[in-house]
Design an enzyme around this catalytic site. Structure first.
Site, mmCIF file in Angstrom:
data_model
loop_
_atom_site.group_PDB
_atom_site.id
_atom_site.type_symbol
_atom_site.label_atom_id
_atom_site.label_comp_id
_atom_site.label_asym_id
_atom_site.label_seq_id
_atom_site.Cartn_x
_atom_site.Cartn_y
_atom_site.Cartn_z
ATOM 1 N N CYS A 179 41.892 47.065 42.427
ATOM 2 C CA CYS A 179 43.101 47.030 41.598
ATOM 3 C C CYS A 179 44.128 46.113 42.229
ATOM 4 O O CYS A 179 44.392 46.185 43.432
ATOM 5 C CB CYS A 179 43.738 48.421 41.521
ATOM 6 S SG CYS A 179 42.846 49.596 40.530
ATOM 7 N N CYS A 206 38.880 52.690 43.521
ATOM 8 C CA CYS A 206 39.219 53.878 42.733
ATOM 9 C C CYS A 206 38.391 53.987 41.458
ATOM 10 O O CYS A 206 38.548 54.926 40.704
ATOM 11 C CB CYS A 206 40.712 53.890 42.394
ATOM 12 S SG CYS A 206 41.174 52.728 41.104
ATOM 13 N N GLY A 211 64.158 36.314 24.030
ATOM 14 C CA GLY A 211 63.340 35.150 24.345
ATOM 15 C C GLY A 211 64.140 33.882 24.583
ATOM 16 O O GLY A 211 63.592 32.883 25.033
ATOM 17 N N CYS A 265 37.129 48.939 39.640
ATOM 18 C CA CYS A 265 37.745 48.794 40.960
ATOM 19 C C CYS A 265 36.831 49.393 42.016
ATOM 20 O O CYS A 265 36.333 50.518 41.875
ATOM 21 C CB CYS A 265 39.098 49.491 40.963
ATOM 22 S SG CYS A 265 39.828 49.650 42.601
ATOM 23 N N CYS A 322 46.166 52.305 42.196
ATOM 24 C CA CYS A 322 44.901 52.530 42.883
ATOM 25 C C CYS A 322 45.014 53.741 43.819
ATOM 26 O O CYS A 322 44.159 54.624 43.820
ATOM 27 C CB CYS A 322 44.533 51.276 43.685
ATOM 28 S SG CYS A 322 42.811 51.211 44.177
#
Lengths: 235, 292, 258
Positions: B265, B243, B31, B240, B271
């Protein structure tokens, strides 16, 4: 009789640096003491140094020489050489002061101005206000003024707020700088009564009173300030 | 342009070493933003120069590279960077998340779970999460050093005060391994939980700002929040449209100029794969025109 | 009154190269005590304040502070992390220009809440109700809690800065010309408010001001500075009623009487 305040050999002068450092002696060799339950009055003409003596006792003026011994919290303290912190403690608990003029704080009501010294000593706000109400009504200050800040009050009204503020606590020593100067006859009588009451409680009072009647009514003895006049420098 | 004139993966070896050292330091201090000597790349700032330099420094001839832009493999940015590495490193490229060893991404984490051994390289525009509240770099560095992160919550407080909830939806600040507060780059906060304890190595590169930082595998990544306003990810009302996938991040696609739209998606590879497996959403071509 | 002081300053000097900032300043400050530092521009009073609040490092001398656990710490031997923590919890600093002490682009509520969040408060509802409470104590309506200080008047900004500083219950507050740049009526209100807060919370404060009326109203003790030196110290009304140093006499005699 106990003597809560002893002043010995105190001298005071002002050095005026803005005027080539000329030295203005005010008083010298001031020596007296105050006993419990008595009211002593500083006498002498204007300019003799009465106010200066009071102000030295309250710590507003510095002291050139000598001692001001006060019994504070069971100990003897020399105000002439005490630290600011000690002076503040003495003012809170031992020496009260009623000045000639009220130094007003914006937006604080007359009632709270009067109650403040008690609050500063740890009293609850409500009981302190209750006592303030008693004093203000005793001094005949109209009730409609109590919640207003005293800045806009007349001289006499301000003076009564000031007196109430000075008398609300039970300081063993109380200094009075012309507390009755701008009061009418009725209220002067009230103040005389209040002083008598303080004496009964064993408070040692020291005051300046220009009003002859009041002075005669309250004074147990007169301390003539002219006897403390500094030896005049030959002019 | 004769590509033979260039070193493998465009950058010279000294530069790669310098960048690798920065990456290693970043991994050692999860970080923490490591400054590095960012190079001019043959593309403008904002196109992923930070990510490209990281990828160039870690890629080897056997790597398989996937590049996504907002989840899609087929947008200009993704296509260009993929073509770039194909040309300068001659590496294999793919659009399949599972097959890739290095995935360079602009603002998404793939839906398909990453595995150990994979590296996710983020393109970062502004690495400093405290920047918008504290403009002085000297001060933000000190705040990181002394872990003075109250300011980060001031931003979230402002969100709740203004919108009744934490309205930050992307670049949502996280705390890494209980120490450094980090900007996860402008990914939707939907992806934040995927960063937590991920088996893959996550590297972040900011080319213009000249910073690299990292989240090593299996590292704690916690999104900041308030006790009475806990962190939440976006949810979608419908699956979605192509899909039928649920619990994935969806993009809105405008269909016409009469207000028609659909949600699909954002991860195109995910997808397509689902469609190939036979999943259908309500607007999938086969659903609209059933096979004869 | 507590027997031990809160802050001990001994022989503090600050030079800017060869130029004198302030020289050989020594004093103790007790809990609940307000010290006014007065003097004209360039007298070294702000240098002194900045040295005491660790915003400047003095050239010589020391300042120690009694922590909440009773231990004495030399301020300049503390780590920067400890010092910054002290500054945002046990201390306050009220700047003359509120913009220096506030975050002008975040709401009033967040300005007040920042210190709470900095010490780990993570409950939005609690932070907000504390902010409302403090805003009301400095006489800012709670309908202004989500407004940015940019939309506030000078007096309101200054009151907001005070609330922001006092929310963590500090024991010592530094103030640099807290009423400077405000209208007289606004000044009076602010002074009264400050006076009330200082008394109610038992705050110790060091107030730098060139305004003797401010010093009279707020402080019990006073320190007069000129050309980097302390020329007079004492009880505030003693210094003002019976000024002894030539410079103090000049200062007192220069007050305009209304």
């Amino acid at each position: 009789m106990a003597t809560p305040l002893v002043v010995s050999e105190v001298a005071k002068s002002f050095t005026m640096h803005l005027r080539d450092g000329i030295k203005l002696p005010v008083v010298a060799d001031v020596s007296f003491s105050l006993a419990t339950g008595e009211c002593a009055v500083l006498g002498g003409p204007s300019g003799a140094g009465k106010s200066s003596v009071l102000k030295m006792l309250y710590g507003n003026y510095s002291v050139d020489y000598g001692q001001i011994i006060v019994e504070h919290g069971g100990q003897l303290v020399d105000l002439a050489s005490a630290s600011p912190r000690t002076v503040l403690a003495v003012r809170r608990d031992t020496i009260g002061y009623v000045s000639q003029f009220l130094r007003t704080v914006p937006r604080v009501s007359a009632l709270d101005v009067v109650a403040e010294p008690l609050v500063a000593r740890g009293e609850g706000r409500e009981p302190a206000r209750e006592k303030a109400r008693e004093l203000l009504s005793l001094l005949n200050l109209p009730e409609r003024l109590w919640m207003l800040p005293p800045a806009t009050f007349s001289g006499g009204e301000q003076q009564r707020v000031n007196i109430a503020r000075g008398f609300i606590t039970s300081h063993p020593v109380l200094l009075l700088d012309e507390p009755t100067a701008s009061l009418d006859a009725v209220n002067r009588e009230v103040v005389v009564g209040m002083i008598a009451e303080k004496k009964k409680q064993g408070v040692a009072l020291l005051g300046i009173f220009h009003d002859q009647d009041v002075r005669e009514a309250v004074a147990d003895r007169i301390i003539d300030v002219t006897q403390f006049a500094p030896a005049r420098i030959a002019a | 342009m004769n590509i033979a004139d260039y070193n493998f993966a465009y950058l010279d070896e000294q530069t790669k070493r310098m960048i690798r050292r920065a990456i290693l330091k970043g991994i050692a201090i999860p970080g923490y933003q490591v400054p590095f000597a960012s190079r001019e790349m043959p593309m403008p700032y904002g196109w992923g120069t930070g990510g490209v330099q990281i990828t160039a420094s870690i890629i080897g001839p056997d790597d398989v590279l996937k590049v996504i832009d907002q989840g899609a493999d087929d947008t200009t940015n993704a296509v260009s960077i993929r073509a770039f590495f194909k040309k300068v490193a001659d590496v294999a490229v793919t659009t399949e998340t599972a097959k890739a060893t290095i995935i360079q991404t602009r603002h998404r984490i793939p839906e398909y779970p990453l595995r150990a051994g994979q590296t996710l390289v983020y393109q970062v525009p502004i690495p400093e999460p405290l920047r918008f509240l504290e403009p002085r770099e000297t001060e933000t560095r000190k705040m990181h050093a002394l872990e003075e992160y109250g300011l980060m919550h001031v931003k979230l407080y402002e969100d709740i005060a203004k919108h009744g909830r934490i309205a930050t939806t992307y670049a949502y600040p996280v705390k890494v391994e209980g120490r450094y507060v980090m900007d996860p780059s402008p990914t939707p906060k939907f992806d934040n939980p995927k960063m937590h304890m991920s088996p893959a190595l996550q590297l972040f590169g900011a080319g213009r700002e000249k910073r690299i930082y990292a989240v090593p595998p299996f590292t704690e990544v916690v999104s900041l929040d308030f006790e009475d306003h806990p962190f939440e990810i976006q949810t979608f009302d419908q699956p979605c449209a192509l899909c039928g996938a649920e619990n994935v991040y969806l993009d809105e696609v405008i269909l016409d100029d009469k207000g028609g739209h659909m949600f699909v998606c954002s991860d195109t590879d995910h997808c397509e794969k689902r469609q190939a497996e036979g999943h259908r959403g309500h607007l999938a071509p086969e659903a609209m025109e059933p096979a004869e | 009154m507590t027997d031990e002081p809160l802050l001990r300053v001994s022989a503090l000097s600050k030079y800017y190269g060869a130029r004198l900032g302030c020289e050989d300043v020594t004093f103790d400050l007790w809990p609940g005590e307000v010290l006014a530092v007065v003097g004209e521009s360039g007298s070294g009073k702000t240098t002194l304040l900045n040295c005491l609040s660790t915003r400047l490092t003095p050239s010589s001398g020391g300042v120690s502070y009694r922590m909440r656990d009773g231990s004495w710490r030399d301020l300049y031997r503390m780590s920067e992390a400890e010092r910054r923590f002290l500054m945002r919890t046990d201390w306050g600093f009220v700047h003359q220009n509120p913009a220096d002490g506030l975050r002008m682009t975040v709401s009033a509520g967040a300005n007040v809440g920042e210190r709470l969040m900095a010490i780990g408060d993570r409950h939005y509802g609690n932070i907000r109700s504390t902010a409302v409470d403090w805003l009301s104590r400095v006489e800012i309506g709670k309908d202004r809690i989500d407004d940015e200080p940019r939309s506030f008047s000078g007096g309101m900004r200054q009151r907001l800065q005070i609330a922001r500083n006092l929310v963590t219950g500090p024991r010592l507050v530094f103030m640099d010309e807290p009423t400077g740049g405000l209208d007289v009526s606004v000044q009076a209100r602010l002074l009264d408010l400050l006076r009330g807060l200082v008394t109610d919370l038992g705050l110790a404060a060091i107030v730098v001001t060139h305004d003797l009326a401010v010093a009279r109203l707020l402080s019990q003790r006073m320190m007069v500075m000129k050309d980097g030196y302390v020329v007079e110290t004492g009880l505030t009304d003693r210094v003002l009623d019976d000024p002894r140093a030539p410079y103090t006499q000049l200062l007192v005699s220069s007050i305009l009487q209304v």
